[in-house]
Design a protein around this motif. Structure first.
Motif, PDB file in Angstrom:
ATOM      1  N   ARG A   1     -18.776 -38.209   4.256  1.00 31.59           N
ATOM      2  CA  ARG A   1     -19.786 -38.509   3.237  1.00 31.59           C
ATOM      3  C   ARG A   1     -21.110 -38.966   3.833  1.00 31.59           C
ATOM      4  O   ARG A   1     -22.167 -38.634   3.319  1.00 31.59           O
ATOM      5  CB  ARG A   1     -19.270 -39.584   2.282  1.00 31.59           C
TER       6      ARG A   1
ATOM      7  N   VAL B   1     -18.644 -31.463  10.332  1.00 28.82           N
ATOM      8  CA  VAL B   1     -18.807 -31.298   8.885  1.00 28.82           C
ATOM      9  C   VAL B   1     -19.156 -29.871   8.541  1.00 28.82           C
ATOM     10  O   VAL B   1     -19.696 -29.130   9.233  1.00 28.82           O
ATOM     11  CB  VAL B   1     -19.878 -32.263   8.359  1.00 28.82           C
TER      12      VAL B   1
ATOM     13  N   LYS C   1     -23.742 -36.260   7.362  1.00 26.52           N
ATOM     14  CA  LYS C   1     -23.894 -34.898   6.828  1.00 26.52           C
ATOM     15  C   LYS C   1     -24.282 -33.875   7.891  1.00 26.52           C
ATOM     16  O   LYS C   1     -24.096 -32.685   7.700  1.00 26.52           O
ATOM     17  CB  LYS C   1     -24.939 -34.881   5.706  1.00 26.52           C
ATOM     18  N   THR C   2     -24.841 -34.326   9.022  1.00 26.66           N
ATOM     19  CA  THR C   2     -25.239 -33.380  10.056  1.00 26.66           C
ATOM     20  C   THR C   2     -24.394 -33.523  11.307  1.00 26.66           C
ATOM     21  O   THR C   2     -24.836 -33.251  12.406  1.00 26.66           O
ATOM     22  CB  THR C   2     -26.733 -33.570  10.415  1.00 26.66           C
TER      23      THR C   2
END
Length: 80
Positions: free
Chosen positions: A72, A80, A75-76
């Motif tokens: 969560r 992910v 994100k980078t």
């Protein structure tokens, strides 16, 4: 066949991951490797092989990160 690999995970990363990717493209003519992670660290070990490409990420999910929270918040990240 295209294979994406988290180059920042595992022991002695990214060196050992990149060396394995180089061996794979040398051994198999139909393989293309996409390494995901810190481009500056990965480039140090990649030769000029056109079948190895890099997708840069700014963050890394570590073994101490809580899985749900890491997905969560990072994100980078390379996973992910």
């Amino acid at each position: 066949m295209k294979i994406a690999i988290d180059a920042m995970g595992g022991d002695h990363a990214p060196k050992e991951i990149v060396l394995g990717a180089r061996k794979a493209v040398e051994t198999f003519s139909d393989v293309e490797i996409i390494l995901v992670g810190d481009e500056n660290k990965i480039k140090e070990f990649v030769n000029d092989n056109s079948r190895i490409s890099i997708i840069h990420t700014d963050e890394v999910i570590t073994g101490t990160d809580e899985p749900v929270r890491a997905v969560r918040r990072k994100k980078t990240a390379s996973m992910v």
